[in-house]
Write a protein that holds these residues in place. Structure first.
Motif, PDB file in Angstrom:
ATOM      1  N   ARG A  74      -2.348   2.987  21.221  1.00 52.11           N
ATOM      2  CA  ARG A  74      -2.997   2.940  19.910  1.00 52.11           C
ATOM      3  C   ARG A  74      -4.122   3.965  19.808  1.00 52.11           C
ATOM      4  NH1 ARG A  74      -1.372  -2.405  20.637  1.00 52.11           N
ATOM      5  NH2 ARG A  74      -0.506  -3.437  18.767  1.00 52.11           N
ATOM      6  N   SER A  89       5.754   6.989  19.810  1.00 47.32           N
ATOM      7  CA  SER A  89       6.474   5.734  19.611  1.00 47.32           C
ATOM      8  C   SER A  89       7.785   5.716  20.387  1.00 47.32           C
ATOM      9  CB  SER A  89       6.731   5.484  18.119  1.00 47.32           C
ATOM     10  OG  SER A  89       7.498   6.514  17.552  1.00 47.32           O
ATOM     11  N   GLN A  93       8.494   2.939  23.361  1.00 48.19           N
ATOM     12  CA  GLN A  93       9.601   1.993  23.245  1.00 48.19           C
ATOM     13  C   GLN A  93      10.625   2.180  24.356  1.00 48.19           C
ATOM     14  OE1 GLN A  93      11.075   0.654  19.411  1.00 48.19           O
ATOM     15  NE2 GLN A  93       9.666   2.049  18.394  1.00 48.19           N
ATOM     16  N   SER A 197      10.092   2.468   5.972  1.00 54.39           N
ATOM     17  CA  SER A 197      10.076   1.804   7.279  1.00 54.39           C
ATOM     18  C   SER A 197       9.267   2.624   8.274  1.00 54.39           C
ATOM     19  CB  SER A 197      11.503   1.602   7.799  1.00 54.39           C
ATOM     20  OG  SER A 197      12.133   2.855   8.005  1.00 54.39           O
ATOM     21  N   GLN A 198       8.916   1.984   9.383  1.00 57.38           N
ATOM     22  CA  GLN A 198       8.178   2.670  10.441  1.00 57.38           C
ATOM     23  C   GLN A 198       8.482   2.021  11.786  1.00 57.38           C
ATOM     24  OE1 GLN A 198       3.894   2.024  10.868  1.00 57.38           O
ATOM     25  NE2 GLN A 198       3.581   4.206  11.238  1.00 57.38           N
ATOM     26  N   TRP A 200       7.402   0.743  15.228  1.00 61.55           N
ATOM     27  CA  TRP A 200       6.108   0.234  15.681  1.00 61.55           C
ATOM     28  C   TRP A 200       6.259  -0.152  17.153  1.00 61.55           C
ATOM     29  CZ3 TRP A 200       1.536   1.012  14.006  1.00 61.55           C
ATOM     30  CH2 TRP A 200       0.460   0.214  14.410  1.00 61.55           C
ATOM     31  N   SER A 205       9.113  -2.877  17.732  1.00 61.44           N
ATOM     32  CA  SER A 205       9.435  -3.329  16.380  1.00 61.44           C
ATOM     33  C   SER A 205       9.878  -2.168  15.484  1.00 61.44           C
ATOM     34  CB  SER A 205       8.213  -4.004  15.743  1.00 61.44           C
ATOM     35  OG  SER A 205       7.853  -5.168  16.459  1.00 61.44           O
ATOM     36  N   MET A 207       9.442  -1.783  11.431  1.00 59.82           N
ATOM     37  CA  MET A 207       8.813  -2.443  10.292  1.00 59.82           C
ATOM     38  C   MET A 207       9.436  -1.964   8.975  1.00 59.82           C
ATOM     39  SD  MET A 207       6.601  -4.031  12.175  1.00 59.82           S
ATOM     40  CE  MET A 207       5.475  -4.792  11.013  1.00 59.82           C
ATOM     41  N   TYR A 244      -2.562   5.501  10.835  1.00 59.50           N
ATOM     42  CA  TYR A 244      -1.194   5.787  11.261  1.00 59.50           C
ATOM     43  C   TYR A 244      -0.236   4.623  11.016  1.00 59.50           C
ATOM     44  CZ  TYR A 244      -2.816   3.292  15.450  1.00 59.50           C
ATOM     45  OH  TYR A 244      -3.344   2.363  16.310  1.00 59.50           O
ATOM     46  N   SER A 245      -0.735   3.461  10.585  1.00 58.25           N
ATOM     47  CA  SER A 245       0.099   2.274  10.437  1.00 58.25           C
ATOM     48  C   SER A 245       0.740   2.202   9.060  1.00 58.25           C
ATOM     49  CB  SER A 245      -0.731   1.013  10.676  1.00 58.25           C
ATOM     50  OG  SER A 245      -1.714   0.872   9.660  1.00 58.25           O
ATOM     51  N   SER A 247       1.024  -0.486   7.446  1.00 60.65           N
ATOM     52  CA  SER A 247       0.159  -1.385   6.685  1.00 60.65           C
ATOM     53  C   SER A 247      -0.850  -0.588   5.865  1.00 60.65           C
ATOM     54  CB  SER A 247      -0.567  -2.341   7.639  1.00 60.65           C
ATOM     55  OG  SER A 247      -1.443  -3.174   6.932  1.00 60.65           O
TER      56      SER A 247
END
Length: 261
Positions: A74, A89, A93, A197-198, A200, A205, A207, A244-245, A247
Motif C-alpha cells: 500500500r 498488483s 497477487q 473495475s479494479q 485489488w 480481489s 472490485m 489509487y483506490s 473507492s
C-alpha cells in the motif's frame, strides 16, 4: 507499460523481491528514484517469470522473510505514480498465489510450477490450480449530492470509505450490491450504475465499482464490519481513501459531477 506476457523463455531481467505484502526497494545511488525493480540479473529456478515492464522482462522472487527496510504494498502504491499500479498488483497477487498453493488442494502432494502459464500442477492426482481471484462489489451510495460513507474498525482514525463486500456463490454482482448495502447499513437502494473495475491485491480481489441511489436514508450499522456510517456533503468530507483506490475514484467522480452542476 505492462505487457501481460509471461517471459518464460528469458534467462535474465529485472526482479521484484516479495515477502507477503512487503516488497524490497532496489538499491539507490543517489540519483535514482525509488523502485521495487531490482537491477538486471540472471534468473534462478526459484524466480517466477511475471511480465514485461517497459519491454524489460520481469521475474518475481517470493522470499520467506522480509528484510529491514522493505516497504508494504500500500505504501508503494501511495508513493509511486498510478502507472505502477498494474505491475504492483500483479506481483502481489501472483506472489500470494505462489506462497499459498505450494501443495495440492485436492490430495496434499507438492505442486509443480508450470512455466508457460500461471499454474501449479499436481502430478499425483492431476489437479491444476491457477491464481485465485475473488470478485467483490464496491458501491458509492448517494442521495442527491450526499454520499453514504462508512468506517471499518481496521481503518486509520477518521477515515471513511464506500461500502464493499464479496460476491457470494450463485449471486450476481447487482444482487451483491443490494445485499451488502442493506446488511452493512440497513439502507435500500435502486438506480444501480456500473462504473469500472479494479484489481485489488490485498490479497486477491477484483472490485466491481457501482453507484447507487438510496431510497431510504435511515442508517442501521451492523456493528461488526462497519463501526460507523454517515451521510456526508461534498462541502464537509472526512478523511478519504487513498487516491489509487477505486473507492476514491467513485467519490471523486461523484464530486466532479456536483461541481459541474
Amino acid at each position: 507499460m505492462l505487457r501481460r506476457e509471461i517471459p518464460h523463455h528469458e534467462q535474465a531481467g529485472r526482479v521484484i523481491r516479495l515477502s507477503r505484502s512487503l516488497l524490497a526497494p532496489a538499491p539507490l545511488n543517489g540519483s535514482e528514484e525509488l523502485t521495487p525493480l531490482q537491477p538486471h540479473q540472471p534468473w534462478t529456478e526459484q524466480m517466477q517469470p511475471l511480465c514485461y515492464w517497459n519491454d524489460e522482462p520481469v521475474a518475481l522472487l517470493v522470499e520467506p522473510q522480509a528484510e529491514s527496510g522493505w516497504i508494504d504494498g500500500r505504501q508503494w502504491m501511495s508513493e509511486l505514480s498510478t502507472a505502477w499500479f498494474s505491475l504492483l498488483s500483479t506481483a502481489l497477487q501472483v506472489g500470494a498465489w505462489l506462497e499459498n498453493h505450494r501443495f495440492c488442494g485436492r490430495c496434499g502432494a507438492p505442486a509443480t510450477k508450470l512455466t508457460a502459464e500461471f499454474a501449479m500442477h499436481c502430478h499425483a492426482c492431476g489437479h491444476r490450480n491457477y491464481p485465485r481471484i475473488s470478485p467483490c462489489i464496491i458501491t458509492l451510495v448517494t442521495s442527491g449530492e450526499a454520499m453514504l460513507l462508512a468506517r471499518s474498525p481496521r481503518f486509520p482514525p477518521g477515515r471513511y470509505s464506500t461500502l464493499a463486500g464479496f460476491i457470494e456463490p450463485g449471486e450476481s454482482a447487482e444482487e451483491a450490491v443490494h445485499r451488502e448495502v442493506f446488511e452493512e447499513v440497513g439502507v435500500h437502494i435502486d438506480q444501480l450504475r456500473y462504473h469500472q473495475s479494479q484489481a485489488w491485491p490485498f490479497p486477491h480481489s477484483l472490485m466491481f465499482g457501482y453507484f447507487a441511489e438510496a431510497t431510504t436514508r435511515r442508517i442501521r450499522i451492523d456493528g461488526v464490519e462497519i463501526s460507523d456510517a454517515a451521510w456526508f456533503s461534498p462541502r464537509q468530507l472526512p478523511s478519504l481513501p487513498p487516491p489509487y483506490s477505486i473507492s476514491r475514484e467513485l467519490i471523486e467522480t461523484h464530486l466532479a459531477r456536483w461541481r459541474e452542476e
